[in-house]
Design an enzyme around this catalytic site. Structure first.
Site, PDB file in Angstrom:
ATOM      1  N   ASP A   1       0.803  -1.217   0.000  1.00 55.90           N
ATOM      2  CA  ASP A   1       0.000   0.000   0.000  1.00 55.90           C
ATOM      3  C   ASP A   1       0.834   1.264   0.000  1.00 55.90           C
ATOM      4  OD1 ASP A   1      -2.432  -1.022   0.003  1.00 55.90           O
ATOM      5  OD2 ASP A   1      -3.006  -0.413   2.023  1.00 55.90           O
TER       6      ASP A   1
ATOM      7  N   LYS B   1      -2.506   4.231  -3.944  1.00 54.36           N
ATOM      8  CA  LYS B   1      -3.081   5.259  -4.821  1.00 54.36           C
ATOM      9  C   LYS B   1      -2.124   5.580  -5.956  1.00 54.36           C
ATOM     10  CE  LYS B   1      -5.998   7.613  -1.523  1.00 54.36           C
ATOM     11  NZ  LYS B   1      -5.542   7.493  -0.149  1.00 54.36           N
TER      12      LYS B   1
ATOM     13  N   MET C   1      -7.861   9.793   9.562  1.00 51.76           N
ATOM     14  CA  MET C   1      -8.476  10.349   8.345  1.00 51.76           C
ATOM     15  C   MET C   1      -9.381  11.538   8.673  1.00 51.76           C
ATOM     16  SD  MET C   1      -9.382   6.704   6.518  1.00 51.76           S
ATOM     17  CE  MET C   1      -9.790   5.824   8.012  1.00 51.76           C
TER      18      MET C   1
END
Ligand code: SAH
Length: 527
Positions: free
Chosen positions: A45, A67, A183
């Site tokens: 990741d 991402k 987050m």
């Protein structure tokens, strides 16, 4: 008798879901590292530190599932699940490496549910979650007897204005002593408002920590009432954690990570790959962000005839001189290849240029008869002359193809007969040139470390400045550290200036001198 089937299928594989820890690669578990070393497929990741991939065998398949640039995901969650299933079914050891702990806001549960549904064997290895790491590395004990006995981990990803929230903000606001929000940067204004509206004091201390446990760590402090503005002003972007509670006050006393003397310093370490780790480890311990450029690549020489001849007639020498670790390594490699061992070296005395070289020799069963007080070629020459080496002495010097001539010349001047025998060579490595130049142009580098003359010359050939003016321009804000006088001389001869030089020529002393330099004049180099 049994016959071996040639078309036997690989037995079913297994999926290991591993927590990579929060960022610092040293915070992975031993179990995690053990499994990375055995991985055949690794799916990793964005938040997992890429340095951990060095543990994975080069033959493994590496799949990035984080991402893409621009924030798009390289794979959907279903795509990732499918990858894990397919590679495990093909019989592979599949490691799924996720930032922090895989079961804390990491969708690890979803991935494992899929694995279970497919009947695939699995194991989950927990990791240090970013909440505890961020608190610890910001100097905040997440619980403390005097302040709080409870802590809640919450996601801020959920829109707190939505009608049916999964988070009971009304209960949470005063129900948990410390609240850590993952987050939560985008929704920070709404979250802080909710907490205040539901009864938490607006004066409650809050810390926000970005890229915790990495050299890029940055933390800011405020209160529930002020933190949104503080974060905006400091331009703190994800990934960051929000820590709410009285324990944040302890940061004043306990803050340590960002206070280390080399924190915020980008250091280029120019050493051979084999030797870089000690210097890097020591610099990192003081907080430096090290960029390793292996400006030297060590290779064998193409012709070992002179060394073979020396082996054949080793008894003619009174001394064998070792001036580097590499010389020891390559000398013995050839000795063993020739079917000989250390016993065949009986006769000549042995000198080592420094402690590290002498320790290396001990690994081959040889104790150095002489180590000079100054660990340089010159120092060794002086010590040998004091030991009555001179006219009539026959000396073997196995060393790099290209190296400083000070040692052999001094001995020859004194009447000795010196056989200089190349056993290895330094060649500049290809690649990464552009990256280094870009970093210098951007002013991203604070310090260069040179540990031998060849690291200087190879660094300069990597920088590839078209003339002295360009070189000066690229390096004018960069501090330069050289391990000893010969290395320093090579630096000054190339038109640059040495700012840091230790008294004794060891890695330890070099690091201490660098630390002192920044303690005494922290801002000097960026004027
Ligand atoms: N499983 C991870 C969390 C994944 S959710 C864990 O256990 O840590 C992603 C969020 O984690 C980020 O948005 C950020 O809030 C937090 N995070 C992860 N790594 C972080 C780090 N090094 N510093 C600060 N926050 C981090």
């Amino acid at each position: 008798m049994t016959t071996q089937k040639t078309d036997q299928k690989k037995p079913a594989g297994k999926v290991y879901l591993i927590g990579a820890g929060p960022g610092d690669p040293g915070l992975i578990t031993l179990r995690g590292k053990y499994l990375l070393e055995r991985a055949e497929v690794v799916v990793y990741d964005y938040l997992a530190n890429k340095k951990l991939l060095n543990y994975v065998p080069k033959t493994a398949k590496f799949i990035y599932a984080g991402k893409k640039g621009g924030g798009l995901h390289a794979y959907t969650q279903e795509g990732i699940n499918q990858l894990l299933v397919d590679h495990a079914k093909a019989g592979n050891i599949v490691v799924r490496l996720k930032g922090g702990d895989p079961f804390i806001f990491g969708r690890g549960g979803e991935e494992i549910e899929e694995i279970v549904a497919e009947g695939i064997d699995f194991e989950v290895v927990p990791g240090v979650t970013s909440a505890t790491a961020a608190a610890t590395y910001a100097g905040i004990p997440i619980t403390h007897r005097d302040y709080t006995a409870s802590v809640a981990f919450v996601t801020g990803h959920e829109d707190p204005t939505k009608k049916y929230s999964n988070i009971q903000w009304d209960k949470l606001a005063t129900g948990a002593g410390t609240i850590v929000i993952y987050m939560g940067i985008k929704t920070l204004p709404l979250i802080t408002k909710k907490l205040i509206d539901y009864g938490r004091s607006p004066d409650t201390p809050v810390a926000v920590v970005r890229w915790a446990s990495t050299p890029q760590q940055r933390s800011v402090e405020g209160t529930l009432a002020t933190i949104t503005e503080v974060v905006q002003k400091a331009d703190i972007k994800p990934p960051a954690l929000v820590i709410v509670g009285e324990v944040v006050k302890l940061r004043k006393t306990i803050d340590w990570y960002e206070k280390r003397p080399l924190f915020d310093k980008r250091v280029v370490v120019t050493r051979t790959r084999e030797q870089a780790s000690e210097l890097v480890a020591k610099l990192e311990e003081h907080g430096a962000d090290c960029l390793e450029y292996s400006t030297i690549h060590i290779e064998p020489v193409s012709d070992y005839t002179p060394l073979d001849q020396a082996f054949a007639d080793i008894k003619q020498y009174q001394w064998i001189l070792f001036t580097s670790l590499n010389a020891v390594t390559y000398f013995f490699k050839r000795l063993y290849q020739s079917g000989l061992d250390s016993r065949s070296l009986a006769g000549p005395k042995i000198a080592a240029v420094g402690k590290a070289t002498a320790e290396e020799l001990l690994k081959y069963g040889l104790r150095a008869d002489l180590i000079p007080q100054r660990f340089t070629g010159e120092g060794l020459a002086e010590a040998l002359l004091e030991s009555k080496v001179g006219a009539g002495s026959k000396i073997l010097l196995p060393r790099a193809l290209r190296a400083s001539e000070v040692l052999p010349e001094t001995l020859v001047d004194a009447g000795a007969d010196v056989d200089v025998v190349p056993v290895y060579q330094n060649v500049p490595p290809q690649g990464r040139k552009e990256e280094l130049r870009d970093q210098l142009i951007e002013g991203d580098i604070d310090l260069l470390t040179f540990t031998s003359s060849s690291t200087v010359t190879n660094f300069l050939s990597m920088v590839d400045a078209k003339d002295n003016d360009e070189l000066q321009q690229l390096l004018n804000k960069v501090t330069i550290a050289a391990i000893g006088p010969i290395t320093a001389k090579t630096v000054t001869e190339s038109g640059l200036q040495v700012d840091i030089q230790p008294e004794s020529y060891t890695i330890n002393d070099m690091v201490n001198t660098i630390v002192d330099h920044y303690k005494n004049s922290p801002a000097k180099d960026k004027e």
